[in-house]
Structures are given as C-alpha cells and as structure tokens.
Enzyme design. Structure first.
Site, PDB file in Angstrom:
ATOM      1  CG  ASN A   1      20.897  32.685  24.654  1.00  0.00           C
ATOM      2  OD1 ASN A   1      20.535  32.808  25.772  1.00  0.00           O
ATOM      3  ND2 ASN A   1      20.635  31.994  23.522  1.00  0.00           N
ATOM      4  CD1 TRP A   2      24.751  31.657  30.530  1.00  0.00           C
ATOM      5  CD2 TRP A   2      23.645  31.526  32.544  1.00  0.00           C
ATOM      6  NE1 TRP A   2      25.806  32.018  31.433  1.00  0.00           N
ATOM      7  CE2 TRP A   2      25.065  31.879  32.818  1.00  0.00           C
ATOM      8  CE3 TRP A   2      22.966  31.452  33.760  1.00  0.00           C
ATOM      9  CZ2 TRP A   2      25.783  32.058  33.909  1.00  0.00           C
ATOM     10  CZ3 TRP A   2      23.742  31.539  34.845  1.00  0.00           C
ATOM     11  CH2 TRP A   2      24.791  32.063  35.020  1.00  0.00           C
ATOM     12  CE  LYS A   3      20.823  28.643  22.994  1.00  0.00           C
ATOM     13  NZ  LYS A   3      20.792  27.940  21.982  1.00  0.00           N
TER      14      LYS A   3
ATOM     15  CG  HIS B   1      17.627  32.945  20.211  1.00  0.00           C
ATOM     16  ND1 HIS B   1      17.388  31.447  19.900  1.00  0.00           N
ATOM     17  CD2 HIS B   1      19.034  32.758  20.468  1.00  0.00           C
ATOM     18  CE1 HIS B   1      18.544  30.736  20.035  1.00  0.00           C
ATOM     19  NE2 HIS B   1      19.576  31.469  20.226  1.00  0.00           N
TER      20      HIS B   1
ATOM     21  CD  GLU C   1      17.165  28.103  21.161  1.00  0.00           C
ATOM     22  OE1 GLU C   1      16.904  28.852  22.381  1.00  0.00           O
ATOM     23  OE2 GLU C   1      18.172  27.569  20.714  1.00  0.00           O
TER      24      GLU C   1
ATOM     25  CD  GLU D   1      22.410  33.076  17.761  1.00  0.00           C
ATOM     26  OE1 GLU D   1      23.383  32.765  18.541  1.00  0.00           O
ATOM     27  OE2 GLU D   1      21.363  33.063  18.088  1.00  0.00           O
TER      28      GLU D   1
ATOM     29  N   GLY E   1      23.519  24.828  18.580  1.00  0.00           N
ATOM     30  CA  GLY E   1      23.391  23.682  19.458  1.00  0.00           C
ATOM     31  C   GLY E   1      23.808  22.566  18.630  1.00  0.00           C
TER      32      GLY E   1
ATOM     33  CB  SER F   1      28.061  25.109  17.137  1.00  0.00           C
ATOM     34  OG  SER F   1      27.099  24.567  17.011  1.00  0.00           O
TER      35      SER F   1
ATOM     36  N   GLY G   1      26.125  30.206  23.250  1.00  0.00           N
ATOM     37  CA  GLY G   1      25.115  29.524  24.012  1.00  0.00           C
ATOM     38  C   GLY G   1      25.558  28.394  24.622  1.00  0.00           C
ATOM     39  N   GLY G   2      25.628  27.075  24.401  1.00  0.00           N
ATOM     40  CA  GLY G   2      26.304  25.838  25.286  1.00  0.00           C
ATOM     41  C   GLY G   2      27.438  26.460  25.956  1.00  0.00           C
TER      42      GLY G   2
HETATM   43  P1  PGA Z   1      25.086  27.403  20.707  1.00  0.00           P
HETATM   44  O1  PGA Z   1      23.912  28.679  20.787  1.00  0.00           O
HETATM   45  O2  PGA Z   1      26.312  28.382  21.046  1.00  0.00           O
HETATM   46  O3  PGA Z   1      24.882  26.520  21.676  1.00  0.00           O
HETATM   47  O4  PGA Z   1      24.933  26.980  19.260  1.00  0.00           O
HETATM   48  C1  PGA Z   1      23.925  29.924  20.379  1.00  0.00           C
HETATM   49  C2  PGA Z   1      22.933  30.560  20.765  1.00  0.00           C
HETATM   50  O5  PGA Z   1      21.501  29.944  20.581  1.00  0.00           O
HETATM   51  O6  PGA Z   1      22.746  31.897  20.759  1.00  0.00           O
END
Ligand code: PGA
Length: 249
Positions: free
Chosen positions: A9-11, A95, A97, A166, A172, A211, A232-233
């Site tokens: 997930n590149w956001k 998600h 966010e 999640e 993050g 994470s 994500g990251g």
């Molecule tokens: P993260 O993000 O791996 O950076 O914690 C996961 C996500 O939001 O899908």
C-alpha cells in the site's frame, strides 16, 4: 490453506520511476524466490503505467480507494468501473486513514465493497482498533462492529473478500502486534465468518498490516490464521518489500 497474499500500500507516495523500478524487480524475483501472490495498491495516476509494464499474473495492481457512487456528477471521484477497466484486481476498502481522516462510515464502506464486487475486483476490507480501544478492552467489539455490516448484507459475497487486520496503533508507528496478539484477532475474525458461512471461511484470506518489516514478517506469517500482509512503508523499499514477499510461503 489459502495461498498467501502480500499487498503493498503505497499511500500517497511514489513516482513514475518507482513504479517501473519496483515492478521490474518484483517480476524478476517471482518464481525463483517469491511463491505468494503479490498485489500493489498504487495511487490512481500510476495504475495505467503499472498495468502496461506488468508481465506476470502473480503480480497484480490495485487501487487504494473507490467512490461509493457508480458514476455521475461527483467531482473528483473515481468509480469502480473505471478502475476495473484499467485492470485493477484489488481495491482497499476502509483503511483506517480513510475511516479516520476522511470520516468514511461503515455503511459507506459496504456500498464501496459491493461496487468493487459488481465490477469483479477483489475488495481488501480493512479493520482494526485504536490504541485507546485496545487499552479499554474494546478491540474485539470494535472489529466485530466493523465486520458486522458486511455479514448483515446478503448482497456481499464474503468468500471473495480479503480481510486485513490492521491495528491502528501499529500503522506507521514502528509498533507491531506480537504474532500471538495478531493471531488472536485473526482467529476471532475467522470465527465470525465461520458463524455466517461455515467451512468456506477457512478459504478466506485474512492478512495482517501494521509495521510489517523483513525482521518480523516470518513470525507473523507463521501464524495459523495469518495469510499474508498489507505493507505500507516497507512496500516503498524494493529490498524490504521483496524480502517480506519471500517470507510469505
Ligand atoms: P505500515 O502501513 O506498514 O507503514 O505500518 C500499513 C498500512 O497502512 O496499510
């Protein structure tokens, strides 16, 4: 056991250059080193480039959001049908966010999920509790509420949904749920699904996000009900992402 799945997930990150670089390196490792299915949920504008350079079916492209409307006068929205036309296989729905920053509600998310399914895309439905909810002992009831809207809707095909657990406090932040903490929630989600659709629930993929890194991926993916990860990251770093994918066997 369902085939493991790792989705990046590149956001709101990435570039034209990263899109082609990452896809080329994942493709060159597929077969030899990566046996799981891999998805990349990139920002809308990179979807077309990504699908043009893809050559293997083991890697597929997805979006991070879709409109809750099927089309029409909704300035700035992108419909499920448009994404399907561009070859998207996956779409992230709910998600944290989107739930927190854009105030998406459970009811709106079901509308999005049904539009994804009507357009033959696979919805990755994200659930998870905040730190405060976990500390006050509400983690399981929050997750049950988030999933209940899907269970209550007979037009949702649960067998075709991928669930992503999640924990919001782990996204993050560098904090990760321990494999045991994550397994406990994954088993809980699987039980909710079993109560509704019986043994077919065993084939549904429930992936973990928050994470995930090369160092902790293996111990998470080893858990019985963890069928892969939502990354994500670390999905923006070619080496880290490849290493995580290699751990999903
Ligand atoms: P993260 O993000 O791996 O950076 O914690 C996961 C996500 O939001 O899908």
């Amino acid at each position: 056991m369902p085939k493991p799945l790792v989705i990046g997930n590149w956001k709101m990150n990435g570039s034209l250059e990263l899109t082609s670089e990452l896809i080329h390196s994942i493709e060159s490792s597929i077969d030899a080193k990566i046996s799981c299915e891999v998805g990349l949920c990139v920002p809308f504008v990179y979807i077309d480039l990504a699908r043009r350079i893809l050559t293997t079916q083991q890697l597929s492209i997805g979006a991070q959001n879709i409109s809750a409307y099927s089309g029409g006068a909704y300035t700035g929205e992108v419909s499920a049908a448009m994404l399907a036309e561009f070859g998207c296989r996956w779409v992230l729905i709910g998600h944290s966010e989107r739930r927190q920053l854009f105030k998406e509600t459970d009811n709106e998310l079901v509308l999005k999920l049904k539009l994804a399914q009507e357009n033959d895309m696979c919805a990755v439905f994200c659930v998870g509790e905040t730190q405060q909810e976990r500390e006050s002992g509400k983690a399981f009831s929050v997750i049950e509420r988030q999933i209940k809207t899907l269970l209550d809707d007979d037009n949702v095909c649960l067998e075709k949904v991928v669930f992503a657990y999640e924990p919001v406090w782990a996204i993050g932040t560098g904090l990760t749920a321990t494999p045991e903490e994550a397994q406990e929630v994954h088993a809980f989600i699987r039980d909710l699904l079993r109560n509704k659709i019986g043994q077919s629930a065993d084939k549904i993929r429930i992936i973990y996000g928050g994470s995930v890194k090369p160092e902790n991926a293996q111990s998470l993916f080893d858990q019985q009900d963890i069928n892969g990860g939502l990354i994500g990251g670390a999905s923006l770093d070619k080496d880290a992402f490849l290493s995580i994918c290699q751990n999903a066997k």
